[in-house]
Enzyme design. Structure first.
Site, mmCIF file in Angstrom:
data_model
loop_
_atom_site.group_PDB
_atom_site.id
_atom_site.type_symbol
_atom_site.label_atom_id
_atom_site.label_comp_id
_atom_site.label_asym_id
_atom_site.label_seq_id
_atom_site.Cartn_x
_atom_site.Cartn_y
_atom_site.Cartn_z
ATOM 1 N N SER A 196 0.831 -1.195 0.000
ATOM 2 C CA SER A 196 0.000 0.000 0.000
ATOM 3 C C SER A 196 0.873 1.255 0.000
ATOM 4 C CB SER A 196 -0.958 -0.051 1.197
ATOM 5 O OG SER A 196 -2.002 0.868 1.048
ATOM 6 N N ASP A 234 -0.783 -4.861 -3.488
ATOM 7 C CA ASP A 234 -2.187 -4.460 -3.404
ATOM 8 C C ASP A 234 -2.429 -2.960 -3.317
ATOM 9 O OD1 ASP A 234 -4.750 -5.700 -3.587
ATOM 10 O OD2 ASP A 234 -5.172 -5.003 -1.574
ATOM 11 N N HIS A 292 -6.776 -7.281 1.668
ATOM 12 C CA HIS A 292 -5.797 -6.240 1.357
ATOM 13 C C HIS A 292 -4.406 -6.580 1.902
ATOM 14 C CE1 HIS A 292 -4.136 -2.328 0.555
ATOM 15 N NE2 HIS A 292 -4.043 -2.008 1.830
#
Length: 425
Positions: free
Chosen positions: A206, A233, A388
């Site tokens: 991220s 992700d 996630h």
């Protein structure tokens, strides 16, 4: 393979008084201090030990089910700790825990390290997402060691205002340039002699993915050999679309917890982390006691025994999409944000690129064109039981992906018999 710092190989010497990690004393030149002891839990499990608690949260890109409703502190009844979610120490997952001082950054950074078994082995460097910590990657070293036969080491750390990293000055600035400078300074402190530094692969989740992408060309300019960059992700277009909903997500999550066990249980029950073992290792680093000076107390978290280590609301200037004041300030805020231009910067890297997604997320136009042109390797872990936090949910599968990526890209064959390492021009 030993870590090095400030121009000198760290003569690591085991300190037997610490039971959990074989913590090490480094040379004064390296400015590496001992970490606090990580005490053992009662012996209910074989090698499971508790970690002293710290604080949490993460900038999500639209992942997982909605958080559970937050009860008001006036009607809330304290919850007893659930022993099924007792914390586990990262000592069983990393070989070493270090505190590395960066005087020019006013930081003492917590680092977790498992070295390669053989000299000349490479190192995979992990950067966590917003609100998480280096322990988020705790389940990966053993998996990577097995699949790579100990030829590759693993290094993870807590970014500023995260986990157990502390600062002697204000550490509220989490703009992308500051995070990139911290990252580069850390690697230069650990490996001051770039010629002797191992091949590195940068892996960021991220927000951490954005840091790794921006840090790669800087490190290459400083003569580090970067075998590849993997982003976990995060897609710029999808992230930007999700950012307006971040305030609603933060409003619906608990402001605190009655115990570390409760915080772990909350992450598992809401589906934010699908792997309870990983949650029991990672979450204690992102929760702090109510009286901790690392995180400000507010009216909302008063009454809880534990609170978040990283106050994510304070990071809003780095992800909020709303116009702010004058155009000049808008430009400055835009430049400090985490995700703008991520896709184009990712495609422009002069090293191998890997994008790992939890599901069939729609690629933005830039990435879609790049994929059609074969500019990067895309792996979608759909069907692997992941959300996630792909590295926490299925570390075995991700280790296989990273190992394959490493083997394919650590060396490339140029014309004739010349072997050129990826990243070398």
């Amino acid at each position: 393979m030993a870590l090095v710092g400030a121009g000198t190989i760290l003569g690591f010497q085991c300190i037997p008084t610490f039971e959990c990690f074989p913590l090490h004393a480094a040379s004064a030149i390296a400015a590496v201090a001992l970490l606090t002891n990580l005490p053992q839990l009662p012996p209910n499990d074989d090698d499971e030990q508790s970690e002293i608690p710290d604080g949490i949260g993460e900038l999500l890109t639209g992942m997982g089910p909605p958080p559970l409703p937050r009860p008001s502190t006036s009607t809330r009844k304290p919850k007893s700790p659930n022993p099924e979610f007792k914390p586990l120490s990262p000592a069983s997952y990393f070989s070493q825990a270090l505190e590395i001082s960066l005087p020019t950054r006013a930081l003492d950074i917590r680092v977790y390290y498992t070295p390669p078994k053989y000299d000349g082995g490479g190192v995979i460097v992990f950067h966590h997402g917003a609100g998480y910590a280096g322990t988020s990657f705790a389940c990966l070293p053993k998996e990577i060691s097995e699949v790579m036969r100990d030829n590759v080491g693993v290094l993870a750390f807590d970014a500023r205002r995260h986990g157990k990293t502390t600062s002697s000055q204000s550490d509220e600035d989490l703009s992308i340039n500051v995070l990139v400078e911290d990252f580069c300074a850390l690697l230069q402190t650990i490996y001051p002699d770039m010629a002797a530094a191992p091949n590195l692969m940068l892996v960021g989740h991220s927000m951490g993915g954005s840091v790794c992408v921006r840090a790669c060309p800087i490190l290459q300019q400083r003569k580090f050999n970067i075998a590849g960059v993997a982003v976990l992700d995060v897609v710029e277009g999808t992230a930007v679309e999700a950012l307006p909903h971040m305030h609603a997500i933060l409003n619906s999550r608990p402001e605190g917890f009655d115990s570390i066990e409760e915080s772990i249980e909350w992450h598992v029950n809401t589906g934010l982390i699908h792997n309870p073992i990983s949650a029991r290792v990672s979450i204690p680093s992102i929760i702090v006691p109510a009286d901790s000076p690392l995180t400000p107390s507010t009216r909302a978290n008063i009454g809880f025994k534990c609170k978040w280590r990283t106050p994510l609301r304070s990071t809003a200037p780095y992800w909020d999409s709303k116009p702010i004041l004058a155009p000049l300030i808008c430009i400055l805020i835009f430049l400090s944000r985490w995700f703008p231009s991520l896709s184009s910067l990712f495609l422009g890297l002069r090293s191998a690129q890997l994008l790992v997604l939890a599901g069939a997320v729609r690629l933005d136009t830039t990435l879609m064109v790049g994929q059609m042109q074969g500019k990067f390797w895309l792996e979608v872990m759909a069907g692997s039981g992941v959300g996630h936090l792909v590295h926490e949910d299925n570390p075995t599968k991700l280790a296989e992906i990273l190992a394959d990526f490493w083997r394919r890209n650590e060396h490339i064959v140029a014309r004739g018999n010349v072997i050129k390492t990826v990243g070398e021009v």
